[in-house]
Write a protein that holds these residues in place. Structure first.
Motif, mmCIF file in Angstrom:
data_model
loop_
_atom_site.group_PDB
_atom_site.id
_atom_site.type_symbol
_atom_site.label_atom_id
_atom_site.label_comp_id
_atom_site.label_asym_id
_atom_site.label_seq_id
_atom_site.Cartn_x
_atom_site.Cartn_y
_atom_site.Cartn_z
ATOM 1 N N MET A 133 -11.304 0.066 29.309
ATOM 2 C CA MET A 133 -12.206 -1.123 29.301
ATOM 3 C C MET A 133 -13.641 -0.489 29.526
ATOM 4 N N SER A 134 -14.872 -1.632 29.186
ATOM 5 C CA SER A 134 -15.735 -0.965 28.612
ATOM 6 C C SER A 134 -16.340 -1.462 29.699
ATOM 7 N N ILE A 135 -17.887 -1.002 30.338
ATOM 8 C CA ILE A 135 -19.018 -0.980 31.214
ATOM 9 C C ILE A 135 -19.177 -2.449 30.969
ATOM 10 N N GLU A 136 -19.619 -3.363 29.710
ATOM 11 C CA GLU A 136 -20.389 -4.589 29.907
ATOM 12 C C GLU A 136 -19.211 -5.677 30.736
ATOM 13 N N ALA A 137 -17.651 -5.300 31.131
ATOM 14 C CA ALA A 137 -16.467 -6.589 31.526
ATOM 15 C C ALA A 137 -16.772 -5.822 32.934
ATOM 16 N N ILE B 256 -4.761 -6.644 44.075
ATOM 17 C CA ILE B 256 -6.159 -6.382 42.535
ATOM 18 C C ILE B 256 -5.586 -7.447 41.940
ATOM 19 N N ARG B 257 -4.819 -7.164 40.932
ATOM 20 C CA ARG B 257 -4.023 -8.345 40.257
ATOM 21 C C ARG B 257 -4.058 -9.767 40.968
ATOM 22 N N VAL B 258 -3.594 -9.737 41.699
ATOM 23 C CA VAL B 258 -3.712 -11.246 42.623
ATOM 24 C C VAL B 258 -4.730 -12.581 43.051
ATOM 25 N N PRO C 126 -10.519 -8.468 43.789
ATOM 26 C CA PRO C 126 -10.954 -8.528 44.644
ATOM 27 C C PRO C 126 -12.828 -7.666 43.602
ATOM 28 N N LYS C 127 -13.727 -7.405 44.323
ATOM 29 C CA LYS C 127 -15.064 -6.868 43.748
ATOM 30 C C LYS C 127 -15.151 -5.251 43.318
ATOM 31 N N LEU C 128 -14.616 -4.711 45.004
ATOM 32 C CA LEU C 128 -15.487 -3.747 45.633
ATOM 33 C C LEU C 128 -13.869 -2.853 45.553
ATOM 34 N N VAL C 129 -12.871 -2.362 44.984
ATOM 35 C CA VAL C 129 -11.359 -1.443 45.635
ATOM 36 C C VAL C 129 -11.610 -0.164 46.159
ATOM 37 N N ILE D 187 -11.259 -5.608 36.306
ATOM 38 C CA ILE D 187 -11.943 -6.370 37.513
ATOM 39 C C ILE D 187 -12.304 -5.784 38.897
ATOM 40 N N ALA D 188 -12.067 -4.610 38.915
ATOM 41 C CA ALA D 188 -12.666 -4.449 40.158
ATOM 42 C C ALA D 188 -13.931 -2.619 40.169
#
Ligand SMILES: *Cc1c(COP(=O)(O)O)cnc(C)c1O
Length: 363
Positions: free
Chosen positions: A1-5, A145-147, A150-153, A181-182
């Protein structure tokens, strides 16, 4: 994953914000400072300490020392008023009130949920698996997480208040699920007391990983209020936009530089080694006391243990001048108390008082 995402998951208004620019940020050192409305005179009795001047927002000497200590590049490190401040900054940067959520695995450290609720974010709970010694339920966390996106885990390892560490495989699975995602925030407040490498060593591999470290526990500086976030440089830059302009009091910075000098580090390492041995000895002694149902295995500087009547034992200890934490209200921890590892004398007095209390209760 890129940091931009991942950055795209931060609150748009924070990404667009022009940060407050303080006098000390705009100017470097100069012979005469007339730019910040400070008092040119030091307070009586405190001459020579520079306390009349606003402090450096992120003092380079301390940033450098901590970056070396944790094995990361300086641009990946943000020093805050305890790791509590980093938790608050992350929540405010990523969670839109009423819309976004954070995911926690209770029983765990209370500040994750408190910061979320102050910000108006939802708190998703995927409990630790009590039958498996409070292990992380990586499958259930990944599914959530998938469903629920959340922003933070949060992953607290070793976990407060249970004391156990998360397995590498579980955290890797959660990191994989969180891609795009998070941000996965691994709280290593007690890492010095645990086996195994820090997740800080894997930051370059996972842009979606952030690590919390603190000087409050193993470094004996809870009163100085200093903790760190280790993360992608872009995350650090984002949080600096919303951080207070002068977050670090200069006496605290001075104290940390002393505690972290080469002598200080030698002493700290020796104390950590001793604390781990005392923890294990205390666990063993507690485990053998009649009336102690179980002692949870701990990789931290505290022990969670279960007794027949925790409320009564808490009161008994209180009356003996010893306070421990009553953690019976945490999910899955009914009947449990949490005791920090103290000095050998304190531990011995604690053990005597527990033994006597449990004897009296059983009579
Ligand atoms: C004690 C503790 C901290 C440290 O908080 P500071 O604000 O750095 O003092 C962070 N996380 C957990 C899980 C803790 O138990």
């Amino acid at each position: 994953m890129s940091i931009e995402a991942l950055l795209a998951r931060a609150r748009p208004e924070i990404r667009a914000l022009a940060p407050y620019s303080s006098a000390r940020m705009e100017s470097g050192p100069a012979a005469i400072h007339l730019d910040a409305n400070e008092n040119p005179l030091e307070a009586p009795g405190l001459a020579g300490r520079g306390l009349n001047r606003y402090p450096d927002p992120q003092p380079a000497a301390l940033v450098q020392r901590l970056a070396e200590l944790y094995g990361v590049a300086a641009e990946r490190l943000l020093i805050g008023r305890g790791s509590d401040e980093a938790i608050d900054l992350l929540t405010r940067a990523f969670c839109t009130a009423g819309v976004d959520s954070v995911l926690i695995s209770p029983p765990t450290f209370g500040m994750y949920a408190v910061c979320a609720r102050v910000q108006g974010a939802h708190v998703l709970e995927v409990p630790l698996d009590a039958r498996l010694g409070f292990a992380l339920d990586a499958d259930a966390v990944s599914e959530a997480i998938r469903v629920q996106r959340p922003k933070l885990v949060y992953v607290c390892t070793p976990n407060n208040p249970t004391g156990g560490a998360a397995s590498v495989a579980a955290v890797e699975a959660i990191l994989a699920a969180a891609t795009g995602i998070a941000l996965v925030v691994v709280d290593e407040a007690y890492a010095e007391y645990a086996e195994g490498p820090s997740w800080a060593t894997r930051l370059a591999e996972f842009p979606q990983l952030a690590v919390l470290r603190t000087l409050s526990k193993a470094w004996g500086l809870a009163g100085a209020r200093l903790g760190c976030l280790l993360a992608a440089p872009e995350i650090i830059a984002l949080l600096r936009r919303i951080m207070a302009p002068y977050p670090l009091p200069s006496p605290s910075v001075e104290a940390a530089l002393r505690a972290l000098d080469p002598d200080g580090q030698l002493i700290a390492r020796e104390r950590i080694r001793a604390a781990r041995m005392q923890r294990d000895a205390l666990a063993h002694a507690l485990d053998r006391l009649p009336g102690v149902r179980r002692v949870w295995p701990s990789e931290a500087n505290f022990l969670a243990f279960e007794v027949d009547d925790a409320d009564r034992l808490w009161q008994w200890l209180r009356a003996a001048g010893i306070v421990v934490r009553n953690i019976g209200r945490y999910p899955g921890m009914a009947g449990c108390l949490r005791v920090s590892v103290g000095t050998p004398r304190e531990n011995a007095r604690f053990l005597d008082a527990v033994a006597e209390g449990l004897r009296v209760f059983a009579a």
